[in-house]
Design a protein around this motif. Structure first.
Motif, PDB file in Angstrom:
ATOM      1  N   THR A 133      -3.464  -3.344   0.367  1.00  0.00           N
ATOM      2  CA  THR A 133      -2.296  -3.898   1.047  1.00  0.00           C
ATOM      3  C   THR A 133      -1.347  -4.488   0.024  1.00  0.00           C
ATOM      4  OG1 THR A 133      -3.384  -6.025   1.376  1.00  0.00           O
ATOM      5  CG2 THR A 133      -3.563  -4.428   3.174  1.00  0.00           C
ATOM      6  N   GLY A 134      -0.121  -4.729   0.461  1.00  0.00           N
ATOM      7  CA  GLY A 134       0.868  -5.351  -0.406  1.00  0.00           C
ATOM      8  C   GLY A 134       1.981  -4.417  -0.848  1.00  0.00           C
ATOM      9  N   GLU A 135       1.831  -3.148  -0.582  1.00  0.00           N
ATOM     10  CA  GLU A 135       2.895  -2.187  -0.852  1.00  0.00           C
ATOM     11  C   GLU A 135       3.828  -2.190   0.350  1.00  0.00           C
ATOM     12  OE1 GLU A 135       3.417  -0.607  -3.662  1.00  0.00           O
ATOM     13  OE2 GLU A 135       1.576  -1.358  -4.572  1.00  0.00           O
ATOM     14  N   PRO A 136       4.958  -1.483   0.296  1.00  0.00           N
ATOM     15  CA  PRO A 136       5.761  -1.357   1.511  1.00  0.00           C
ATOM     16  C   PRO A 136       4.860  -0.879   2.661  1.00  0.00           C
ATOM     17  CG  PRO A 136       6.974  -0.474  -0.354  1.00  0.00           C
ATOM     18  CD  PRO A 136       5.573  -0.790  -0.845  1.00  0.00           C
ATOM     19  N   LEU A 137       5.139  -1.354   3.857  1.00  0.00           N
ATOM     20  CA  LEU A 137       4.286  -1.120   5.008  1.00  0.00           C
ATOM     21  C   LEU A 137       3.953   0.357   5.213  1.00  0.00           C
ATOM     22  CD1 LEU A 137       2.819  -2.483   7.334  1.00  0.00           C
ATOM     23  CD2 LEU A 137       4.944  -2.369   8.639  1.00  0.00           C
ATOM     24  N   ALA A 138       4.925   1.237   5.039  1.00  0.00           N
ATOM     25  CA  ALA A 138       4.672   2.673   5.218  1.00  0.00           C
ATOM     26  C   ALA A 138       3.639   3.175   4.216  1.00  0.00           C
ATOM     27  CB  ALA A 138       5.978   3.462   5.097  1.00  0.00           C
ATOM     28  N   LEU A 139       3.673   2.664   2.990  1.00  0.00           N
ATOM     29  CA  LEU A 139       2.678   3.063   1.986  1.00  0.00           C
ATOM     30  C   LEU A 139       1.308   2.494   2.328  1.00  0.00           C
ATOM     31  CD1 LEU A 139       4.553   2.732  -1.420  1.00  0.00           C
ATOM     32  CD2 LEU A 139       4.258   4.738   0.014  1.00  0.00           C
ATOM     33  N   ASP A 140       1.277   1.251   2.789  1.00  0.00           N
ATOM     34  CA  ASP A 140      -0.008   0.670   3.199  1.00  0.00           C
ATOM     35  C   ASP A 140      -0.642   1.514   4.297  1.00  0.00           C
ATOM     36  OD1 ASP A 140       0.139  -1.370   1.362  1.00  0.00           O
ATOM     37  OD2 ASP A 140       0.336  -2.986   2.842  1.00  0.00           O
TER      38      ASP A 140
END
Length: 185
Positions: free
Chosen positions: A8-15
């Motif tokens: 977690t912690g990346e842009p939401l779409a990447l997460d």
């Protein structure tokens, strides 16, 4: 760190895309989705529902696949498939968003809300997050982790970043390098 623990912690779409590690799928079951949703609760506008259905899970997993394919193209500077973009647009339309006006006792406030089932609402929020990333020129800085056994994506905020996580893959690669150096010597 286990691949079964979400990155977690990346842009939401990447997460969301990163819920598909090299081994397994963190969104295999409604409970898996609930666990991931709980981890992301501070970034999502809906409360985690008590019950998540198979249809909710299917809606989120479909959005994840369209995001993954579209990101794969956009991060290389290629045109994404029209079907993926349309599916993300449709996911947003399936749970329309409104600015709900509420009197809080002293002023009118507006809160962004979506209509529909929990899964459709979540899929719409995630499709909206994907639209923000896909339309941003930084999408070309999204990279795949360089660790041999990792498929996680990350937004490279530093040009020398090579791993999804220093703790997850960076340490593994450094330890392996150290082991091979000392074994050979």
């Amino acid at each position: 760190m286990s691949d079964l623990i979400p990155l977690t912690g990346e842009p939401l779409a990447l997460d969301l895309v990163n819920t598909r590690p090299a081994a397994g799928d963190l969104l295999e079951t409604p409970d898996g989705l609930r666990n991931w949703w709980t981890l992301q609760a501070d970034r999502l506008r809906d409360e985690v529902p008590q019950e998540i259905t198979a249809a909710d899970l299917a809606a989120v997993r479909a959005v994840r696949e369209h995001i993954a394919r579209a990101l794969g193209h956009v991060r290389r500077g290629d045109r994404p498939l029209a079907a993926d973009l349309e599916a993300l647009n449709e996911a947003q339309r399936a749970a329309p968003a409104i600015n709900e006006l509420v009197w809080n006792g002293s002023a009118v406030t507006a809160a962004r809300r979506r209509e529909g089932s929990p899964g459709r609402r979540l899929a719409a929020w995630l499709a909206e997050a994907a639209a923000e990333v896909l339309a941003d020129p930084v999408a070309t800085r999204i990279r795949e982790c360089e660790a041999d056994d990792c498929v996680m994506l990350f937004l490279a905020t530093h040009p020398r970043r090579r791993w999804c996580s220093a703790a997850r893959c960076g340490n593994r690669v450094r330890v392996a390098r150290h082991y091979h150096r000392h074994k050979a010597g």
